[in-house]
Design an enzyme around this catalytic site. Structure first.
Site, PDB file in Angstrom:
ATOM      1  N   ASP A 164       4.939 -33.430  90.776  1.00 39.61           N
ATOM      2  CA  ASP A 164       5.032 -32.644  92.006  1.00 39.61           C
ATOM      3  C   ASP A 164       6.279 -31.757  91.952  1.00 39.61           C
ATOM      4  OD1 ASP A 164       4.775 -31.674  94.565  1.00 39.61           O
ATOM      5  OD2 ASP A 164       4.694 -33.622  95.546  1.00 39.61           O
ATOM      6  N   ASP A 165       6.092 -30.446  91.798  1.00 39.97           N
ATOM      7  CA  ASP A 165       7.198 -29.473  91.737  1.00 39.97           C
ATOM      8  C   ASP A 165       7.934 -29.491  90.396  1.00 39.97           C
ATOM      9  OD1 ASP A 165       6.626 -28.853  94.347  1.00 39.97           O
ATOM     10  OD2 ASP A 165       8.526 -29.519  95.185  1.00 39.97           O
ATOM     11  N   CYS A 208       1.921 -26.773  96.715  1.00 31.11           N
ATOM     12  CA  CYS A 208       1.254 -28.043  96.442  1.00 31.11           C
ATOM     13  C   CYS A 208      -0.222 -28.059  96.819  1.00 31.11           C
ATOM     14  CB  CYS A 208       1.973 -29.174  97.179  1.00 31.11           C
ATOM     15  SG  CYS A 208       3.706 -29.385  96.735  1.00 31.11           S
ATOM     16  N   ASP A 216       1.829 -29.441  89.757  1.00 32.99           N
ATOM     17  CA  ASP A 216       1.086 -28.610  90.709  1.00 32.99           C
ATOM     18  C   ASP A 216       1.700 -27.225  90.888  1.00 32.99           C
ATOM     19  OD1 ASP A 216       3.311 -29.479  92.089  1.00 32.99           O
ATOM     20  OD2 ASP A 216       2.218 -30.315  93.791  1.00 32.99           O
ATOM     21  N   ASN A 217       2.987 -27.067  90.567  1.00 33.59           N
ATOM     22  CA  ASN A 217       3.639 -25.755  90.617  1.00 33.59           C
ATOM     23  C   ASN A 217       5.001 -25.884  89.957  1.00 33.59           C
ATOM     24  OD1 ASN A 217       3.583 -26.783  93.876  1.00 33.59           O
ATOM     25  ND2 ASN A 217       5.616 -26.552  92.946  1.00 33.59           N
TER      26      ASN A 217
END
Length: 533
Positions: A39-40, A75, A310-311
């Site tokens: 995540d991130d 997200c 996700d990014n």
């Protein structure tokens, strides 16, 4: 190491589901598949540096993609693209809010039954397991609460709402399980690892399996495990050429950032950067434990393991403090490593891939015909196995985002006007209602470009030659050859209206593409993302 906290009765229930939901033993076993989603996690500002075990066990044992991107740098829309294989304008999740369709009833009704895990379970006989963060608004009362279990999952451990490390609620097959702040019982990254290992222990031995493990790290609040809280004490956020400078030729949200940042702001960034890295050490442990358990069970050689995010993320680039949501490489480019059968070790690929391709690739591994689905992405299985030449691969893909801000002013920052959000104390804001854009990201033998249009009062355009300007310091929209602009504008319009197969047609820099200036669109160029009602 934190314990999963499940009772014997929980696992009895799981075992019953897994044993009786399967196909017969005479079926030839298909490959197992594991998707680890962080995540991130950036790749351009050093996000992979703490992950030495992961780089060795997945990247070193397989293939690393150096040009992997997300369809949207936030997200919820990004995760929706992973699950559906679709661009945001087709799955209609446009940001992290319920109003932006994140985990909404409309999403559940129109998209959830058609995600790739649902297809794996229904048409390929896979046991499916999910643990971790799903979509940001999952568990919201207006979205059915934690009782809602998305279709397609034999076993479901979904985190209520956004990433946390302690004091959270899990939905265990639709039943709320609350966790506190005891490391040995509650640290979420370790809980996810333990539950994943339990699944491998108790799953049916007659079926192939798909596991999706979605960690909170390195998302805020950046809470490291106790044994890692003193690591990287000398580490600072990288001082790349785009760090702490004024983006004077960029859209207004970048132009409003203060430059140079005050010392306390820079110190805050450095501290956050260290904390992010510390949380990743537990992810590294998770990967090692999963790979070791698969090897001990004799299943590693028949298992594909994907590792991605996700990014991306930024910490001070163009004087923006901390976030994602922007069109630049640090936010849209992500790590992607895969190991598995027929993938030779220590490979690197420059092929242009995106998170919309993950679902099609996983379905391809399971021998499901991707062309019969509604997915916009394309399988890169042959790329991993060495069967695709770069000249026959895509040259461009779409990135799109619709800002979260509403038509009200932030009371602390009235001079910035209405519609801003994610504002820091010095009134540098990370998002706004008109931070709405669409981009074509092109990588071809003759071009490495990014072309973006904004849906704002300026109809602002940004263009970057990534080969000559990898840090995107200079917007060349006003100086680039007009024919190139026309090609990219045309391609953007095609991609923003594409669906399924039309999203995979040759692009502006593909020799098979014939550009006709007469096909240029007129009037307002940007098509706003369509929100499901």
């Amino acid at each position: 190491m934190a314990r999963s906290g499940l009772r014997v009765s929980d696992w009895f229930f799981i075992c019953v589901i897994l044993v009786f939901s399967g196909v017969s033993a005479e079926t030839n076993r298909k490959p197992n598949i594991v998707l680890i989603l962080t995540d991130d996690l950036d790749v351009t500002i050093g996000g992979l540096s703490p992950l030495n075990k992961t780089k060795k066990l997945i990247g070193g044992a397989g293939i690393s993609f150096t040009n992997a991107f997300v369809a949207s740098p936030l997200c919820c829309p990004s995760r929706a693209s992973i699950l559906t294989g679709k661009y945001p304008h087709n799955h209609h999740v446009i940001n992290n809010t319920l109003e932006g369709n994140c985990s909404s009833k409309a999403w559940q009704k129109s998209q959830e039954a058609h995600t790739f895990p649902a297809l794996l379970k229904a048409y390929a006989g896979y046991q499916t397991f999910f643990a971790g963060k799903y979509l940001n608004q999952y568990g919201h009362p207006a979205a059915g609460g934690v009782e809602h279990v998305p279709p397609g999952w034999n076993y479901w451990v979904g985190l209520e709402k956004n990433s946390k490390y302690y004091n959270y609620t899990l939905s265990v097959n639709g039943v709320a399980q609350k966790h506190g702040a005891d490391y040995s019982r509650d640290y979420l990254t370790d809980i996810l690892a333990n539950m994943s290992l339990d699944f491998l222990q108790y799953k049916s031995s007659y079926q192939p399996f798909f596991m999706m493990v979605s960690t909170p790290a390195p998302h805020s609040p950046w809470t490291a495990a106790p044994q890692y809280q003193d690591r990287f004490n000398a580490t600072k956020a990288p001082r790349d050429p785009n760090f702490n400078i004024h983006g004077k030729d960029k859209h207004w949200l970048i132009r409003q950032a203060k430059t140079p940042m005050i010392n306390s702001s820079v110190q805050f960034l450095d501290d956050a950067f260290r904390k992010r890295w510390r949380t990743l050490l537990s992810v590294d442990d998770l990967v090692e434990r999963l790979v070791t358990r698969l090897e001990v069970r004799g299943e590693l050689d028949n298992t594909y393991i994907f590792f991605t995010s996700d990014n991306g993320y930024h910490t001070g680039q163009f004087s923006l403090p901390l976030d994602k949501r922007q069109l630049y490489e640090f936010d849209i480019r992500v790590p992607l490593m895969v190991r598995g059968p027929k993938i030779k070790p220590n490979q690197t690929s420059q092929m242009l891939v995106a998170n919309v391709d993950l679902g099609p690739t996983i379905l391809d591994i399971a021998s499901i015909n991707v062309s019969e689905t509604q997915m916009d992405g394309m399988s890169f299985l042959n790329v991993m196995e060495g069967g695709v030449n770069i000249s026959s691969w895509r040259t461009d893909l779409l990135v799109e985002y619709e800002g979260e801000g509403r038509n009200v002013s932030d009371p602390a920052c009235p001079l910035l006007g209405p519609g801003v959000t994610e504002c820091f104390p010095d009134c540098v804001c990370e998002d706004a209602y008109n931070n709405t854009y669409a981009c074509v990201r092109t990588i071809a033998p003759s071009a490495n470009l990014q072309y973006c249009e904004f849906d704002d009062s300026e109809v602002f355009v940004e263009v970057y030659n990534i080969t000559a300007d990898p840090y995107q310091l200079t917007n060349i929209a006003k100086t680039i050859d007009k024919e190139v602009l026309e090609k990219m504008n045309h391609r953007l319009m095609m991609l923003q209206s594409c669906s399924g197969q039309s999203c995979r047609t040759p692009g502006a820099y593909d020799a098979r593409f014939k550009f006709d200036p007469r096909q240029m669109f007129s009037g307002r160029r940007l098509i706003r993302l369509r929100q499901a009602k």
